[in-house]
Design a protein around this motif. Structure first.
Motif, short mmCIF file in Angstrom:
data_model
loop_
_atom_site.label_atom_id
_atom_site.label_comp_id
_atom_site.label_asym_id
_atom_site.label_seq_id
_atom_site.Cartn_x
_atom_site.Cartn_y
_atom_site.Cartn_z
N SER A 194 -31.85 -27.74 -45.63
CA SER A 194 -31.36 -26.74 -46.58
C SER A 194 -31.84 -25.33 -46.23
N MET A 195 -32.88 -25.24 -45.41
CA MET A 195 -33.38 -23.95 -44.92
C MET A 195 -33.71 -22.98 -46.05
N ASP A 196 -34.33 -23.48 -47.12
CA ASP A 196 -34.66 -22.60 -48.24
C ASP A 196 -36.09 -22.09 -48.20
N GLY A 197 -36.94 -22.70 -47.41
CA GLY A 197 -38.31 -22.24 -47.33
C GLY A 197 -39.23 -23.31 -46.78
N ILE A 198 -40.50 -23.00 -46.73
CA ILE A 198 -41.50 -23.88 -46.12
C ILE A 198 -42.43 -24.41 -47.21
N ASP A 199 -42.47 -25.72 -47.35
CA ASP A 199 -43.40 -26.36 -48.28
C ASP A 199 -44.67 -26.74 -47.54
N ALA A 200 -45.82 -26.33 -48.09
CA ALA A 200 -47.12 -26.62 -47.49
C ALA A 200 -47.96 -27.41 -48.48
N ILE A 201 -48.64 -28.43 -47.98
CA ILE A 201 -49.51 -29.24 -48.83
C ILE A 201 -50.81 -29.48 -48.10
N LEU A 202 -51.92 -29.50 -48.86
CA LEU A 202 -53.22 -29.86 -48.31
C LEU A 202 -53.66 -31.14 -49.01
N VAL A 203 -53.85 -32.19 -48.22
CA VAL A 203 -54.08 -33.52 -48.79
C VAL A 203 -55.21 -34.24 -48.06
N SER A 204 -55.71 -35.27 -48.72
CA SER A 204 -56.63 -36.23 -48.10
C SER A 204 -56.04 -37.62 -48.28
N PHE A 205 -56.30 -38.50 -47.33
CA PHE A 205 -55.81 -39.88 -47.39
C PHE A 205 -57.00 -40.83 -47.37
N ARG A 206 -56.97 -41.80 -48.26
CA ARG A 206 -57.97 -42.86 -48.25
C ARG A 206 -57.26 -44.16 -48.60
N HIS B 248 -54.82 -31.52 -52.82
CA HIS B 248 -55.77 -30.45 -53.13
C HIS B 248 -55.08 -29.13 -53.46
N ALA B 249 -53.92 -28.87 -52.84
CA ALA B 249 -53.19 -27.64 -53.12
C ALA B 249 -51.80 -27.75 -52.53
N THR B 250 -50.87 -26.99 -53.12
CA THR B 250 -49.50 -26.90 -52.58
C THR B 250 -49.06 -25.44 -52.63
N HIS B 251 -48.11 -25.12 -51.77
CA HIS B 251 -47.60 -23.75 -51.73
C HIS B 251 -46.23 -23.75 -51.07
N THR B 252 -45.34 -22.88 -51.54
CA THR B 252 -44.03 -22.71 -50.91
C THR B 252 -43.87 -21.27 -50.46
N THR B 253 -43.48 -21.09 -49.22
CA THR B 253 -43.16 -19.77 -48.67
C THR B 253 -41.66 -19.71 -48.45
N ASP B 254 -40.98 -18.84 -49.17
CA ASP B 254 -39.53 -18.73 -49.04
C ASP B 254 -39.15 -18.00 -47.76
N TYR B 255 -38.01 -18.36 -47.21
CA TYR B 255 -37.48 -17.61 -46.08
C TYR B 255 -36.85 -16.31 -46.59
N PRO B 256 -37.08 -15.18 -45.94
CA PRO B 256 -36.30 -13.98 -46.23
C PRO B 256 -34.82 -14.27 -45.97
N ASP B 257 -33.94 -13.60 -46.72
CA ASP B 257 -32.51 -13.88 -46.60
C ASP B 257 -32.00 -13.71 -45.17
N ASP B 258 -32.49 -12.68 -44.47
CA ASP B 258 -31.97 -12.45 -43.12
C ASP B 258 -32.40 -13.56 -42.16
N ILE B 259 -33.61 -14.08 -42.33
CA ILE B 259 -34.08 -15.19 -41.48
C ILE B 259 -33.26 -16.44 -41.78
N ARG B 260 -33.04 -16.71 -43.05
CA ARG B 260 -32.25 -17.89 -43.42
C ARG B 260 -30.85 -17.81 -42.83
N GLN B 261 -30.23 -16.64 -42.90
CA GLN B 261 -28.88 -16.50 -42.38
C GLN B 261 -28.84 -16.66 -40.86
N ARG B 262 -29.83 -16.09 -40.19
CA ARG B 262 -29.87 -16.21 -38.72
C ARG B 262 -30.12 -17.66 -38.30
N LEU B 263 -30.97 -18.38 -39.05
CA LEU B 263 -31.19 -19.79 -38.76
C LEU B 263 -29.91 -20.59 -38.96
#
Length: 365
Positions: free
Chosen positions: A12-24, A31-46
């Motif tokens: 869908s090219m809407d942005g980057i989902d980042a997660i920090l996790v531990s596995f046991r 531990h934390a999550t974050h989303t970085t959206d793509y700027p419109d021009d980057i999304r269009q070029r992709l």
């Protein structure tokens, strides 16, 4: 306990989902999550590059630009978590797929998002380029997440199906018996095609909650033409992307159905996803379908899946302890841990590869 970062951006090219996790064992601690959206021009070029509208310069520039954004997403999730970067074992970065062609005489899958920039700017070892080793072994290079589904979501007492509604829809069938193989494949289009039509007709990047689709009605003639696409009747292993299911594919079909209201087309696209998922899910009485991906937030799509998949129960992966948005990022964090542990990350019975393989390339900090 080691912590890992997973970075994911889908078709869908809407942005980057980042997660920090531990596995046991079979437990996942977020531990934390974050989303970085793509700027419109980057999304269009992709999007343009994914349809072969671009030059080698565009490829290089977008590899750098998206790599910088992936690094930013990783740094942002670290900042949110309060973890020192020294406590993070590695980053698993899926990258941004711009072309996936697993069939033919020269199979390939290309992701941008320069992992050297991620490793350099975060100071954390980064694992990337997960798909090509499976392709080299004769596989589709996709889907790769079923190995994660098997590790964390399978249950000896219940048949389960994990349905990921990303830009493309894919399923993982997890039989209760450990003697039966896990199966998984891409069923066809999901959000990417609906998003593309919505943007083309309304200027909106997506149809929030499926509200626009809900204004329309299914055009059975158009739906029939869509369902005649040979991909849907192909036997797995199989995978697909916007190389096939894109706006041009849709508009060629619409030439046979002039003057359809835009909302009717959107509703028919939604029906296409619901029907093709239902048709391709392995029959298993009593199985529960757990949904993840952005499509889990589309209320109309979820409503129609309950209809087309009846009598099977539809639920969210949140019931299994992982919010639908974070399943795929967590999977690539886990795949990085598999790589650095010298363990395989693919399921040959899913991808069609000639055997299990350690996936990815490692870029040390």
């Amino acid at each position: 306990m080691k912590a890992w970062i997973g970075l994911m951006s889908g078709t869908s090219m809407d942005g980057i989902d980042a997660i920090l996790v531990s596995f046991r064992d079979r437990n996942i601690q977020i531990h934390a999550t974050h989303t970085t959206d793509y700027p419109d021009d980057i999304r269009q070029r992709l999007a343009n590059l994914s349809q072969n509208r671009g030059t080698p310069d565009d490829l290089g520039e977008l590899d750098h630009a998206t790599g910088s954004l992936f690094a930013l997403a990783a740094s942002s999730v670290i900042e949110k978590s309060g973890f020192p970067s020294t406590s993070i074992a590695a980053i698993g970065s899926h990258g941004q797929t711009i072309r996936h062609q697993p069939d033919g005489s020269a199979p390939f899958s290309i992701q941008v998002g320069d992992p050297t920039l991620i490793a350099e700017r975060t100071g954390i070892t980064t694992v990337a380029d997960f798909r090509r080793r499976d392709l080299a072994a004769g596989g589709q290079g996709a889907p790769l997440v079923p190995a994660f589904h098997k590790a964390f979501f399978s249950d000896a007492a219940e048949d389960r199906c994990i349905l990921n509604l990303g830009g493309i829809a894919n399923i993982t069938h997890l039989p209760a018996s450990d003697k039966a193989p896990v199966t998984g494949f891409d069923t066809g289009p999901s959000n990417a095609l609906m998003d593309a039509w919505c943007l083309d007709q309304t200027g909106r990047a997506y149809d929030k909650d499926g509200a626009w689709a809900d204004e329309g009605i299914v055009d059975q003639s158009l739906l029939g033409d869509m369902l005649s696409e040979a991909y849907f009747s192909r036997q797995p292993p199989k995978s697909t992307g916007t190389e096939k299911f894109n706006l041009e594919w849709l508009k060629v079909l619409l030439n046979r159905h002039p003057d359809l209201p835009g909302a009717d087309v959107q509703r028919t696209l939604l029906e296409l996803t619901a029907v093709t998922v239902a048709q391709q899910i392995p029959p298993s009485p009593g199985m529960t379908i757990f949904v993840c991906g952005g499509g889990a937030r589309n209320k109309v799509l979820m409503r129609e899946l309950k209809r087309t998949c009846s009598p099977l129960r539809i639920a969210s992966t949140a019931e299994l302890g992982l919010d639908p948005q974070w399943v795929e990022p967590a999977a690539f964090a886990w795949l990085a841990s598999q790589t650095l542990s010298g363990k395989s990350g693919n399921l040959p019975e899913v991808t069609g590869a000639s055997g299990e393989r350690i996936l990815g390339a490692v870029y040390y900090a």
